[in-house]
Design a protein around this motif. Structure first.
Motif, PDB file in Angstrom:
ATOM      1  N   ASN A 181       0.809  -1.207   0.000  1.00 48.38           N
ATOM      2  CA  ASN A 181       0.000   0.000   0.000  1.00 48.38           C
ATOM      3  C   ASN A 181       0.845   1.261   0.000  1.00 48.38           C
ATOM      4  OD1 ASN A 181      -2.366  -1.408   0.084  1.00 48.38           O
ATOM      5  ND2 ASN A 181      -2.243  -1.643   2.286  1.00 48.38           N
ATOM      6  N   HIS A 182       2.151   1.047  -0.036  1.00 49.43           N
ATOM      7  CA  HIS A 182       3.017   2.208   0.101  1.00 49.43           C
ATOM      8  C   HIS A 182       3.236   2.883  -1.233  1.00 49.43           C
ATOM      9  CE1 HIS A 182       3.570   0.071   3.736  1.00 49.43           C
ATOM     10  NE2 HIS A 182       4.453   0.912   4.201  1.00 49.43           N
ATOM     11  N   GLY A 183       3.871   3.998  -1.171  1.00 54.17           N
ATOM     12  CA  GLY A 183       4.208   4.729  -2.393  1.00 54.17           C
ATOM     13  C   GLY A 183       3.129   5.730  -2.705  1.00 54.17           C
ATOM     14  N   LYS A 213       8.731   9.380  10.082  1.00 58.75           N
ATOM     15  CA  LYS A 213       7.954   9.368   8.853  1.00 58.75           C
ATOM     16  C   LYS A 213       8.262   8.052   8.166  1.00 58.75           C
ATOM     17  CE  LYS A 213       7.599  11.968   4.520  1.00 58.75           C
ATOM     18  NZ  LYS A 213       8.092  10.997   3.582  1.00 58.75           N
ATOM     19  N   GLY A 214       7.230   7.401   7.732  1.00 60.93           N
ATOM     20  CA  GLY A 214       7.436   6.141   7.029  1.00 60.93           C
ATOM     21  C   GLY A 214       6.797   6.214   5.661  1.00 60.93           C
ATOM     22  N   GLY A 215       6.695   5.081   5.027  1.00 56.79           N
ATOM     23  CA  GLY A 215       6.094   5.017   3.705  1.00 56.79           C
ATOM     24  C   GLY A 215       4.616   5.363   3.750  1.00 56.79           C
ATOM     25  N   PHE A 216       3.996   5.084   4.889  1.00 59.02           N
ATOM     26  CA  PHE A 216       2.561   5.332   5.022  1.00 59.02           C
ATOM     27  C   PHE A 216       2.240   6.748   5.461  1.00 59.02           C
ATOM     28  CE2 PHE A 216       1.842   0.707   5.441  1.00 59.02           C
ATOM     29  CZ  PHE A 216       0.760   0.599   4.603  1.00 59.02           C
ATOM     30  N   GLY A 217       2.841   7.102   6.567  1.00 58.36           N
ATOM     31  CA  GLY A 217       2.408   8.365   7.156  1.00 58.36           C
ATOM     32  C   GLY A 217       3.483   9.027   7.982  1.00 58.36           C
ATOM     33  N   GLN A 218       3.027   9.951   8.792  1.00 60.26           N
ATOM     34  CA  GLN A 218       3.941  10.720   9.624  1.00 60.26           C
ATOM     35  C   GLN A 218       3.469  10.621  11.066  1.00 60.26           C
ATOM     36  OE1 GLN A 218       4.396  14.752   7.835  1.00 60.26           O
ATOM     37  NE2 GLN A 218       2.677  14.069   6.591  1.00 60.26           N
ATOM     38  N   VAL A 219       4.439  10.509  11.959  1.00 60.52           N
ATOM     39  CA  VAL A 219       4.070  10.364  13.373  1.00 60.52           C
ATOM     40  C   VAL A 219       4.569  11.573  14.161  1.00 60.52           C
ATOM     41  CG1 VAL A 219       4.198   8.852  15.401  1.00 60.52           C
ATOM     42  CG2 VAL A 219       4.177   7.846  13.103  1.00 60.52           C
ATOM     43  N   TYR A 220       3.685  12.178  14.955  1.00 67.26           N
ATOM     44  CA  TYR A 220       4.006  13.363  15.758  1.00 67.26           C
ATOM     45  C   TYR A 220       3.654  13.104  17.218  1.00 67.26           C
ATOM     46  CZ  TYR A 220       4.518  16.315  11.598  1.00 67.26           C
ATOM     47  OH  TYR A 220       4.936  16.868  10.423  1.00 67.26           O
ATOM     48  N   VAL A 240       0.715  11.679  23.654  1.00 69.13           N
ATOM     49  CA  VAL A 240       0.382  10.546  22.794  1.00 69.13           C
ATOM     50  C   VAL A 240       1.202  10.639  21.502  1.00 69.13           C
ATOM     51  CG1 VAL A 240      -2.009  10.268  23.612  1.00 69.13           C
ATOM     52  CG2 VAL A 240      -1.525  11.825  21.697  1.00 69.13           C
ATOM     53  N   ALA A 241       1.138   9.557  20.746  1.00 68.06           N
ATOM     54  CA  ALA A 241       1.705   9.612  19.384  1.00 68.06           C
ATOM     55  C   ALA A 241       0.528   9.735  18.428  1.00 68.06           C
ATOM     56  CB  ALA A 241       2.501   8.345  19.094  1.00 68.06           C
ATOM     57  N   LEU A 242       0.656  10.632  17.453  1.00 64.87           N
ATOM     58  CA  LEU A 242      -0.414  10.821  16.469  1.00 64.87           C
ATOM     59  C   LEU A 242       0.116  10.396  15.111  1.00 64.87           C
ATOM     60  CD1 LEU A 242      -1.396  14.445  17.585  1.00 64.87           C
ATOM     61  CD2 LEU A 242      -2.700  12.362  18.090  1.00 64.87           C
ATOM     62  N   LYS A 243      -0.511   9.382  14.527  1.00 64.34           N
ATOM     63  CA  LYS A 243      -0.062   8.939  13.198  1.00 64.34           C
ATOM     64  C   LYS A 243      -1.010   9.510  12.153  1.00 64.34           C
ATOM     65  CE  LYS A 243       1.612   5.032  10.542  1.00 64.34           C
ATOM     66  NZ  LYS A 243       2.130   3.681  10.542  1.00 64.34           N
ATOM     67  N   PHE A 244      -0.477  10.346  11.292  1.00 60.56           N
ATOM     68  CA  PHE A 244      -1.273  11.009  10.248  1.00 60.56           C
ATOM     69  C   PHE A 244      -1.092  10.291   8.922  1.00 60.56           C
ATOM     70  CE2 PHE A 244      -0.430  14.305  13.348  1.00 60.56           C
ATOM     71  CZ  PHE A 244      -1.602  15.048  13.393  1.00 60.56           C
ATOM     72  N   MET A 289      -2.248   7.014  19.498  1.00 54.13           N
ATOM     73  CA  MET A 289      -1.725   5.797  20.131  1.00 54.13           C
ATOM     74  C   MET A 289      -0.763   6.114  21.264  1.00 54.13           C
ATOM     75  SD  MET A 289       0.554   4.777  16.804  1.00 54.13           S
ATOM     76  CE  MET A 289       0.965   3.152  17.318  1.00 54.13           C
ATOM     77  N   ASP A 290      -0.417   5.067  22.049  1.00 56.81           N
ATOM     78  CA  ASP A 290       0.551   5.254  23.140  1.00 56.81           C
ATOM     79  C   ASP A 290       1.838   5.841  22.597  1.00 56.81           C
ATOM     80  OD1 ASP A 290      -1.168   4.107  24.941  1.00 56.81           O
ATOM     81  OD2 ASP A 290      -0.156   2.165  24.999  1.00 56.81           O
ATOM     82  N   LEU A 291       2.354   6.809  23.307  1.00 56.90           N
ATOM     83  CA  LEU A 291       3.623   7.396  22.887  1.00 56.90           C
ATOM     84  C   LEU A 291       4.759   6.462  23.303  1.00 56.90           C
ATOM     85  CD1 LEU A 291       5.166   9.914  21.796  1.00 56.90           C
ATOM     86  CD2 LEU A 291       5.304  10.680  24.170  1.00 56.90           C
ATOM     87  N   LEU A 292       5.626   6.169  22.344  1.00 59.76           N
ATOM     88  CA  LEU A 292       6.759   5.290  22.625  1.00 59.76           C
ATOM     89  C   LEU A 292       8.067   6.053  22.473  1.00 59.76           C
ATOM     90  CD1 LEU A 292       5.449   2.129  20.713  1.00 59.76           C
ATOM     91  CD2 LEU A 292       5.267   2.611  23.165  1.00 59.76           C
ATOM     92  N   GLY A 293       9.165   5.337  22.710  1.00 58.01           N
ATOM     93  CA  GLY A 293      10.481   5.984  22.669  1.00 58.01           C
ATOM     94  C   GLY A 293      11.268   5.600  21.417  1.00 58.01           C
ATOM     95  N   PHE A 341      10.859  -2.099  16.099  1.00 58.03           N
ATOM     96  CA  PHE A 341      10.790  -2.403  17.538  1.00 58.03           C
ATOM     97  C   PHE A 341      11.105  -1.110  18.268  1.00 58.03           C
ATOM     98  CE2 PHE A 341      11.615  -6.838  16.180  1.00 58.03           C
ATOM     99  CZ  PHE A 341      10.569  -7.459  16.856  1.00 58.03           C
ATOM    100  N   LEU A 342      10.167  -0.654  19.061  1.00 56.97           N
ATOM    101  CA  LEU A 342      10.360   0.600  19.803  1.00 56.97           C
ATOM    102  C   LEU A 342      10.403   0.311  21.293  1.00 56.97           C
ATOM    103  CD1 LEU A 342       9.789   1.925  17.069  1.00 56.97           C
ATOM    104  CD2 LEU A 342       8.094   3.383  18.162  1.00 56.97           C
ATOM    105  N   LEU A 343      11.205   1.087  22.024  1.00 53.71           N
ATOM    106  CA  LEU A 343      11.177   1.006  23.492  1.00 53.71           C
ATOM    107  C   LEU A 343      10.120   1.975  24.007  1.00 53.71           C
ATOM    108  CD1 LEU A 343      15.031   0.948  24.178  1.00 53.71           C
ATOM    109  CD2 LEU A 343      13.436  -0.974  24.316  1.00 53.71           C
ATOM    110  N   VAL A 357       5.780  -1.965  16.268  1.00 53.33           N
ATOM    111  CA  VAL A 357       4.871  -1.045  15.573  1.00 53.33           C
ATOM    112  C   VAL A 357       4.844  -1.337  14.081  1.00 53.33           C
ATOM    113  CG1 VAL A 357       5.233   0.816  17.260  1.00 53.33           C
ATOM    114  CG2 VAL A 357       6.647   0.745  15.180  1.00 53.33           C
ATOM    115  N   ASP A 358       4.056  -0.552  13.375  1.00 54.68           N
ATOM    116  CA  ASP A 358       3.924  -0.600  11.912  1.00 54.68           C
ATOM    117  C   ASP A 358       3.261  -1.893  11.436  1.00 54.68           C
ATOM    118  OD1 ASP A 358       4.007  -0.161   9.270  1.00 54.68           O
ATOM    119  OD2 ASP A 358       6.183  -0.121   9.061  1.00 54.68           O
ATOM    120  N   LEU A 359       1.960  -1.881  11.490  1.00 58.06           N
ATOM    121  CA  LEU A 359       1.211  -3.071  11.098  1.00 58.06           C
ATOM    122  C   LEU A 359       0.680  -2.985   9.668  1.00 58.06           C
ATOM    123  CD1 LEU A 359      -0.741  -3.610  14.463  1.00 58.06           C
ATOM    124  CD2 LEU A 359       1.408  -4.635  13.726  1.00 58.06           C
TER     125      LEU A 359
END
Ligand SMILES: Nc1ncnc2c1ncn2[C@@H]1O[C@H](COP(=O)(O)OP(=O)(O)OP(=O)(O)O)[C@@H](O)[C@H]1O
Length: 769
Positions: A181-183, A213-220, A240-244, A289-293, A341-343, A357-359
């Motif tokens: 679904n990327h690109g 930022k990944g192929g899908f979206g941006q996380v703030y 929190v983490a916000l994935k746009f 989502m839960d904010l991670l490190g 893998f995030l801490l 993350v990243d499902l």
């Protein structure tokens, strides 16, 4: 690994009451010693109840199977074919160059059934699921139409050469980013994200720092407008983490991102961050989502690209617990790597807890309705994942299953431990192919050298997992537990209760393991590539069959003429060290046959001329220096034909032609190049491909189980490809066996003849990694 399937009809016999067998055997002993001064060999079976005659014995007796009558020299119009090649100045060897070597009986015309069988648009071939909707239109255009199309198809072939590199590139879609679904997210990433976010009944958040930022979206980071700083996670968390994801991104083509549905299905799953709210705001789909490190990649990078064994062992253990939980929900992650893998957030009690993350690439391995494993399939042109960490099966386009996440985890752990993987550094269009080839050529032992034995045991185990095998998570966890240090000082937090449960299960698993040790699994990757003869045998009523191997170009005509005179036609050919192997038999159904030995792979002009005359390609092979041996026959059911020569296995083209009603009818290779011939009205209703860097044993067995039989095979020094088909008319006895031998299997062939099994395909190339 002989396998016996359901019994159906007489083994090798006609009529009822015997067995339907599928066997796959492999022998490496030096059978089939070469004979004769030139090292040439041959064998004959005269069809008498399948009892083979000793080599060199006079032929002609007990010829049960009827061969088309020979009319030696009957038709002067059909000129010797290799003569054509010679005329065009294409001397294929130092021997007969320039000399008009008579092919197939020097222009003999077989009187029988000169009319080609063109049954037309019969049997609407149901395609594989991924071709769904593409009904096979069989236009049955007949000879004239075939001739017209020849030009067109041949032009296509020329064009395709120009596009070769492009095609190589396409084989592995999206080398660095997940492919499905990327690109096409540019619009999504350029449009500014809002300053404030509030979706699905959530509190309002101020959009702050960009986390990634990944192929899908941006996380703030999102900070609650009103709320208590002390709440660190859950629906009331202060941060929190916000994935746009922009609504125009490919992942959102049909509404909310696919990933949302996976997060919902995995809600509460151990190690998966919690999603508290989601919804659309303006042009963006937003997930709260839960904010991670930091990710493990960040940690590895900030620690001078080194990680202690203890740390990596803890990561191994905790990742296995996370993956076991995720798999137990019926999903595979599909993109396991250090970046995913995030801490937990630094400075919080969860700072050393691991999350996955990243499902966006997660898929089901277990069907939701019937709870069974998703059916095996391979589409060699589909790649999903990240090249560096993808499993070999993912590279080869096989459906994802639990073993793939575990193989990617093995690569992740070795990367963290050693700082580098053996396949890093490849560049260019061919990167995916080269990386996969290197993975296949790297044994667990080589990869895990100088690391504690647990890593090698784990890697070897996951490399050998079958498609639908239940992984022994507890046993794997038990490998790493002793390396994790004392409970109080572990660098990664490990869920003790999960570990306790795992401990109980582990005892059972370890017992299983002891049992297994008595019959150790054969290692699929030994790190020492090998090339072998591959022969495929089909049950057939007693018939004449002969093989010739180690044949020089000059000697080919002699064998072919003799065979033709005895009513035999070439049924398959192969090449080994610039010497030809040919199988001739009385069971082809052809009425006329011509061949050429050419200095090119493939001789386009010759093929086109023969097409015009109503011949179709029935066998091809090439030598490592680019010569080829092409056989064309009349009396096939084909109504139209097309071929493609390509530097990589042309699966995309095959897939396209399937949709047009063509099926692969023969294949050949010349060093690393492939030639695939596809025909209309081939008599198949379905077809699949198995491609691998070694003999794809598991895939072939699975296809056999689904009713497919090998109908073509070919191999380069790197890869072996098998095309398996379902015939429109099933034979009474569907027995099929394959054999892999280091020498031409002459002794085996005779044994097979004794059981009325006859060579149906032959190839020489890569079978072992
Ligand atoms: N919950 C989170 N808390 C903190 N950071 C996060 C969180 N989720 C994601 N990130 C950061 O944002 C980055 C991108 O996130 P994610 O991998 O989910 O996006 P993606 O677009 O799906 O990426 P990919 O292209 O790898 O599929 C991650 O690498 C990570 O650094």
């Amino acid at each position: 690994m002989p396998q016996l399937r359901s019994r159906r009809s007489g083994e090798g016999g006609e009529g009822e009451g015997g067995s339907r067998q599928l066997r796959s055997r492999r022998t490496t002993a030096g059978q089939g010693k070469k004979k004769g001064g030139a090292g040439a060999g041959e064998g004959k079976n005269e069809g008498g109840k399948g009892s083979p005659k000793p080599e060199g014995r006079k032929e002609g007796q007990v010829a049960k199977a009827k061969a088309p009558p020979s009319q030696g020299g009957g038709n002067s119009g059909k000129t010797p074919v290799s003569g054509d090649a010679a005329k065009k100045g294409a001397p294929w060897s130092g021997g007969p160059s320039g000399k008009s070597t008579p092919a197939s009986g020097g222009g003999q015309k077989r009187a029988a059934a000169a009319k080609r069988n063109t049954p037309g648009a019969g049997g609407s071939g149901k395609k594989r699921t991924y071709n769904a909707g593409a009904k096979n239109k069989r236009s049955a255009p007949g000879a004239a139409a075939a001739g017209r199309n020849v030009n067109k198809l041949e032009r296509k072939d020329t064009e395709s050469r120009d596009k070769r590199n492009q095609q190589n590139n396409n084989q592995y879609v999206n080398n660095h980013k997940p492919a499905n679904n990327h690109g096409g997210e540019e619009e999504g990433s350029t449009a500014p994200v809002p300053d404030k976010a509030q979706v699905g009944g959530s509190p309002a958040y101020l959009v702050e720092k960009k986390l990634g930022k990944g192929g899908f979206g941006q996380v703030y980071t999102g900070r609650r407008v009103n709320g208590s700083e002390s709440v660190i996670d859950g629906a009331h968390a202060y941060k929190v983490a916000l994935k746009f994801e922009h609504r125009s991104s490919k992942g959102c083509g049909y509404g909310p991102p696919y990933e949302w549905s996976v997060y919902s299905a995995l809600s509460g799953c151990y190690g998966i961050p919690r999603v508290s709210y989601k919804g659309r705001q303006g042009d963006y789909y937003i997930m709260v989502m839960d904010l991670l490190g930091p990710s493990l990649w960040d940690v590895w990078n900030t620690q001078n690209q080194v990680m202690s064994q203890e740390m990596v062992a803890c990561i191994a253990l905790e990742s296995l617990v996370i993956l076991e939980n995720l798999h137990s929900k019926g999903y595979v992650h599909g993109d396991v790597k250090p970046e995913n893998f995030l801490l937990g957030p630094p400075g919080t009690p969860n700072s050393n807890k691991l999350y996955l993350v990243d499902l966006g690439l997660a898929t089901r391995w277990r069907d939701t309705v019937c709870n069974t494993h998703i059916e095996y399939d391979q589409r060699p042109d589909v790649f999903r994942g990240t090249v560096r960490y993808a499993s070999v099966h993912a590279h080869l386009g096989r459906n994802a299953s639990r073993r793939d996440d575990l193989e990617s985890l093995a690569y992740t752990l070795m990367f963290l431990l050693k700082g580098k993987l053996p396949w890093q550094g490849y560049q260019g269009d061919n990167k995916g192919f080269l990386v996969c080839k290197k993975k296949m050529a790297t044994s667990a032992e080589q990869m895990c050298k100088y690391s504690p034995p647990s890593f090698k045991q784990f890697t070897e185990y996951v490399m050998n997992l079958k498609y639908d095998e239940d992984p022994r998570y507890s046993w794997m966890i038990s490998l790493f537990e002793p390396l994790c240090g004392s409970a109080l000082q572990r660098p990664i937090k490990i869920n003790e209760s999960t570990l306790a449960k795992v401990g109980q299960k582990r005892t059972r698993d370890m017992l299983d393991d002891q049992e297994d040790e008595e019959a150790p699994k054969k290692k699929v990757r030994i790190g020492i590539p090998a090339l072998q003869w591959i022969t495929v045998y089909n049950a057939h009523r007693p018939m004449k069959q002969r093989y010739h191997y180690n044949v020089t170009s000059i000697r080919v005509s002699q064998h072919v003429e003799k065979g033709n005179d005895d009513g035999l036609f070439i049924s398959s050919i192969a090449c080994y060290q610039e010497l030809w192997a040919l199988i001739m038999d009385a069971g082809t159904g052809y009425t006329e046959q011509l061949y050429t030995l050419s200095s090119t792979f493939l001789p386009k002009d010759w093929i086109m001329e023969r097409w015009e005359e109503g011949y179709y390609i029935t066998s091809i092979t090439g030598s490592s220096v680019g010569r080829s041996f092409v056989v064309m026959s009349k009396g096939t059911p084909y109504t139209q034909q097309s071929y493609k020569v390509s530097d990589s296995f042309p699966f995309k083209w095959i897939n396209k032609k399937w949709k047009e009603g063509f099926y692969v009818t023969c294949m050949g290779t010349s060093n690393t190049r492939w030639a695939v011939v596809m025909s209309r009205n081939a008599g198949f209703v379905d077809q699949v491909v198995e491609l691998d860097f070694q003999y794809p044993s598991e895939g072939i067995h699975r296809r056999w189980d689904s009713g497919f039989r090998i109908t073509s095979c070919a191999a380069t020094p790197d890869q072996a490809a098998f095309v398996l088909s379902i015939p429109r008319k099933r034979p009474i006895d569907e027995t099929q066996e394959t054999l892999r031998t280091s020498a031409f299997p002459s002794a085996h062939v005779k044994e097979k003849w004794g059981k009325n099994l006859y060579i149906a395909s032959v190839a020489y190339g890569r079978t072992v990694s």
